[in-house]
Design an enzyme around this catalytic site. Sequence first.
Site, PDB file in Angstrom:
ATOM      1  N   CYS A   1      12.983  11.003  39.013  1.00 43.57           N
ATOM      2  CA  CYS A   1      12.775  11.422  37.636  1.00 43.57           C
ATOM      3  C   CYS A   1      12.702  10.254  36.660  1.00 43.57           C
ATOM      4  CB  CYS A   1      13.899  12.348  37.200  1.00 43.57           C
ATOM      5  SG  CYS A   1      15.469  11.509  37.179  1.00 43.57           S
TER       6      CYS A   1
ATOM      7  N   CYS B   1      20.968  14.131  40.433  1.00 41.37           N
ATOM      8  CA  CYS B   1      21.637  13.497  39.296  1.00 41.37           C
ATOM      9  C   CYS B   1      23.045  13.047  39.693  1.00 41.37           C
ATOM     10  CB  CYS B   1      21.717  14.459  38.115  1.00 41.37           C
ATOM     11  SG  CYS B   1      20.205  15.401  37.840  1.00 41.37           S
TER      12      CYS B   1
HETATM   13 FE1  FES Z   1      16.976  12.906  36.967  1.00 37.12          FE
HETATM   14 FE2  FES Z   1      18.964  14.294  36.234  1.00 37.12          FE
HETATM   15  S1  FES Z   1      16.934  14.917  36.300  1.00 37.12           S
HETATM   16  S2  FES Z   1      18.987  12.277  36.846  1.00 37.12           S
HETATM   17 FE1  FES Z   2      13.968  14.912  32.742  1.00 36.73          FE
HETATM   18 FE2  FES Z   2      15.465  13.306  34.108  1.00 36.73          FE
HETATM   19  S1  FES Z   2      13.731  14.298  34.735  1.00 36.73           S
HETATM   20  S2  FES Z   2      15.617  13.832  32.086  1.00 36.73           S
END
Ligand code: FES
Ligand code: FES
Length: 125
Positions: free
Chosen positions: A33, A102
Amino acid sequence: MYTEKVMDHFMNPRNVGEIENADGVGEVGNAKCGDIMKIFIKVEDERIVDVKFKTFGCGAAIASSSVATEMIKGKTIDEALAITNKMVIEALGGLPDVKIHCSVLAEEALRSAIEDYRKNHMQKS
Ligand code: FES
Ligand code: FES
């Protein structure tokens, strides 16, 4: 979709900031992400006496790093190394499946800060 615990750590994250002259700094990025997490630790006698974090990322990443810093504060290096992303998720009362990575980021940032500490420490002694 988030537990109360996640929301609490997202809205009122603990240990936010930087430590000047930290003994170890870990920075990791999430390939999935693009989010970035940085953890600073202060170590005395192999014990983590202070920890701060900076996270540029989603709410789950901020909550994960916040709860992870609470979990390792006052712990020995070995105890901190035993902390896994599963334990972070448990401490948060759960995370949605798409947000598991995450918590992995928090585990990795923590390990990377400890590795950095060990590297610095060996050079000094
Ligand atoms: Fe990537 Fe949370 S969506 S760290
Ligand atoms: Fe959206 Fe991490 S993917 S904040």
